[in-house]
Design a protein around this motif. Structure first.
Motif, PDB file in Angstrom:
ATOM      1  N   MET A   1      12.651  26.533 -23.613  1.00  0.00           N
ATOM      2  CA  MET A   1      13.798  27.430 -23.415  1.00  0.00           C
ATOM      3  C   MET A   1      14.936  26.981 -24.316  1.00  0.00           C
ATOM      4  O   MET A   1      15.455  25.876 -24.167  1.00  0.00           O
ATOM      5  N   GLY A   2      15.338  27.793 -25.275  1.00  0.00           N
ATOM      6  CA  GLY A   2      16.358  27.397 -26.227  1.00  0.00           C
ATOM      7  C   GLY A   2      17.741  27.442 -25.621  1.00  0.00           C
ATOM      8  O   GLY A   2      18.170  28.457 -25.090  1.00  0.00           O
ATOM      9  N   HIS A   3      18.456  26.308 -25.693  1.00  0.00           N
ATOM     10  CA  HIS A   3      19.794  26.246 -25.141  1.00  0.00           C
ATOM     11  C   HIS A   3      20.719  27.276 -25.784  1.00  0.00           C
ATOM     12  O   HIS A   3      21.607  27.816 -25.129  1.00  0.00           O
ATOM     13  N   ASP A   4      20.548  27.542 -27.105  1.00  0.00           N
ATOM     14  CA  ASP A   4      21.503  28.382 -27.807  1.00  0.00           C
ATOM     15  C   ASP A   4      21.417  29.844 -27.384  1.00  0.00           C
ATOM     16  O   ASP A   4      22.211  30.655 -27.811  1.00  0.00           O
ATOM     17  N   ARG A   5      20.466  30.180 -26.536  1.00  0.00           N
ATOM     18  CA  ARG A   5      20.334  31.564 -26.089  1.00  0.00           C
ATOM     19  C   ARG A   5      21.354  31.917 -25.020  1.00  0.00           C
ATOM     20  O   ARG A   5      21.621  33.080 -24.779  1.00  0.00           O
ATOM     21  N   LEU A  54      22.420  31.792 -17.627  1.00  0.00           N
ATOM     22  CA  LEU A  54      21.308  30.952 -17.219  1.00  0.00           C
ATOM     23  C   LEU A  54      21.558  30.500 -15.798  1.00  0.00           C
ATOM     24  O   LEU A  54      22.575  29.872 -15.499  1.00  0.00           O
ATOM     25  N   LEU A  55      20.642  30.833 -14.910  1.00  0.00           N
ATOM     26  CA  LEU A  55      20.750  30.496 -13.499  1.00  0.00           C
ATOM     27  C   LEU A  55      20.133  29.125 -13.271  1.00  0.00           C
ATOM     28  O   LEU A  55      18.991  28.880 -13.663  1.00  0.00           O
ATOM     29  N   CYS A  56      20.892  28.228 -12.645  1.00  0.00           N
ATOM     30  CA  CYS A  56      20.430  26.854 -12.426  1.00  0.00           C
ATOM     31  C   CYS A  56      20.444  26.551 -10.935  1.00  0.00           C
ATOM     32  O   CYS A  56      21.492  26.668 -10.283  1.00  0.00           O
ATOM     33  N   GLY A  57      19.288  26.178 -10.382  1.00  0.00           N
ATOM     34  CA  GLY A  57      19.253  25.854  -8.967  1.00  0.00           C
ATOM     35  C   GLY A  57      17.853  25.549  -8.489  1.00  0.00           C
ATOM     36  O   GLY A  57      16.874  25.664  -9.244  1.00  0.00           O
ATOM     37  N   ASP A  77      17.352  34.560 -17.095  1.00  0.00           N
ATOM     38  CA  ASP A  77      16.671  33.296 -17.344  1.00  0.00           C
ATOM     39  C   ASP A  77      17.048  32.303 -16.252  1.00  0.00           C
ATOM     40  O   ASP A  77      18.181  32.327 -15.734  1.00  0.00           O
ATOM     41  N   VAL A  78      16.143  31.416 -15.937  1.00  0.00           N
ATOM     42  CA  VAL A  78      16.396  30.431 -14.882  1.00  0.00           C
ATOM     43  C   VAL A  78      15.943  29.063 -15.357  1.00  0.00           C
ATOM     44  O   VAL A  78      14.933  28.936 -16.065  1.00  0.00           O
ATOM     45  N   SER A  79      16.717  28.049 -15.003  1.00  0.00           N
ATOM     46  CA  SER A  79      16.322  26.653 -15.203  1.00  0.00           C
ATOM     47  C   SER A  79      16.091  26.085 -13.809  1.00  0.00           C
ATOM     48  O   SER A  79      17.016  25.553 -13.186  1.00  0.00           O
ATOM     49  N   PRO A  80      14.862  26.231 -13.295  1.00  0.00           N
ATOM     50  CA  PRO A  80      14.627  25.880 -11.890  1.00  0.00           C
ATOM     51  C   PRO A  80      14.372  24.385 -11.701  1.00  0.00           C
ATOM     52  O   PRO A  80      13.816  23.721 -12.568  1.00  0.00           O
ATOM     53  N   VAL A  81      14.804  23.893 -10.565  1.00  0.00           N
ATOM     54  CA  VAL A  81      14.431  22.553 -10.123  1.00  0.00           C
ATOM     55  C   VAL A  81      13.470  22.728  -8.960  1.00  0.00           C
ATOM     56  O   VAL A  81      13.780  23.428  -7.988  1.00  0.00           O
ATOM     57  N   GLU A  82      12.283  22.151  -9.079  1.00  0.00           N
ATOM     58  CA  GLU A  82      11.257  22.331  -8.059  1.00  0.00           C
ATOM     59  C   GLU A  82      11.678  21.654  -6.758  1.00  0.00           C
ATOM     60  O   GLU A  82      11.987  20.460  -6.726  1.00  0.00           O
TER      61      GLU A  82
END
Length: 314
Positions: A1-5, A54-57, A77-82
């Protein structure tokens, strides 16, 4: 997942699954599944506003797998934590025309490792995006200390912070560092024991106390009344067009999305309040939270009356 997006990172302690039963025009049952939660609704409106949130959780369990598969359908887009525990699921029955909650699973509890992962992942993405949206929680999932640390760390890394929270989470965040923009409602203040009078002076008094606590700019939404704000040290009243609301839920999250988009574009106070109130007004015309018809928010924003006002805080 590219940060610059991504242009805005959103901290979402709760990303849940919503199951809604409705009755269609042929008198048949329909079942709709979609992600839910304050962070998701804010992200959804940000997408309408042309941003790349970017949804983080934390996301976990069977419900979490469903959420992950649904988010791309909304372009989120999501940056999920399992998480070990399954994500919360709410089932609502709207076949009568009114929303009735049928069932709700418990909110997940995170162990120390998952909490650390949520924190570090969000801080990383917030630093890359340069703008962070911090949402609250109705039950403690993230400890208050995490909010305090975020207030400090986001400030020292020059991340612009837009907050949509109140109570202990807000106090903890401000104890760590300042907030660039805070969106709060009169209902939030009432929950915190702050009673507003019929005139605007008590509302501006409450806003000034929030500014003294570390919120640089504050927007106060009031159901059925003009929003009040202090931006750049100046006081404003913003009046959106009166619409026949289909669903008022989510209007505040849409306003927060408008504030975040305005912070990123460097808009003037008047433009910022027009966009925030226009996004909130567009939201109430639909049953889908954090949503708007294409172009509607722009036309509504043009009709928001913003005027600078003299304030006599109590």
């Amino acid at each position: 997942m590219g940060h610059d997006r991504h242009t805005v990172a959103i901290l979402a302690p709760i990303i849940s699954l919503s199951v809604t039963i409705e009755r269609n025009g042929d008198d048949q049952d329909e079942v709709h599944l979609h992600p839910a939660g304050q962070g998701f609704w804010t992200a959804r409106m940000l997408r309408h506003l042309g941003e790349r949130p970017l949804l983080c959780g934390p996301i976990g369990g069977e419900s979490g797998r469903v959420i992950r598969s649904l988010l791309p359908l909304w372009g989120i887009d999501v940056s999920p934590v399992e998480a070990d525990a399954p994500s919360m699921t709410t089932i609502n029955d709207r076949r009568s025309g009114e929303r009735r909650e049928v069932a709700q699973t418990p909110r997940p509890r995170l162990d120390r490792h998952a909490l650390d992962d949520v924190y570090s992942s969000f801080l990383d993405h917030a630093m890359t995006a340069g703008i962070a949206v911090i949402t609250g929680q109705t039950e403690e999932i993230l400890p208050l200390d995490a909010y305090k640390r975020l207030g400090h760390d986001l400030n020292t890394t020059d991340v612009k912070v837009v907050g949509d929270l109140h109570g202990e989470e807000l106090r903890s965040l401000l104890a760590g560092g300042p907030i660039d923009f805070l969106k709060v409602s009169d209902e939030n203040l009432a929950e915190d024991g702050v009673t507003l009078g019929d005139d605007d002076s008590s509302a501006f008094g409450a806003i000034d106390r929030l500014i003294d606590s570390g919120a640089s700019n504050v927007v106060l939404s009031r159901a059925g009344r003009p929003a009040l704000a202090v931006v750049g040290g100046r006081a404003y009243a913003a009046t959106p067009p009166e619409l026949d609301a289909a669903d008022t839920r989510g209007a505040g999250d849409s306003m927060t999305a408008g504030l975040a988009a305005s912070v990123r574009s460097g808009s003037s106070p008047e433009e910022t309040l027009k966009l925030a109130c226009g996004a909130g007004a567009a939201n109430v015309t639909r049953h889908g939270l954090g949503s708007t018809a294409e172009g509607l928010f722009e036309r509504l924003a043009e009709q928001v009356e913003v005027k600078e006002v003299a304030r006599t805080p109590s």
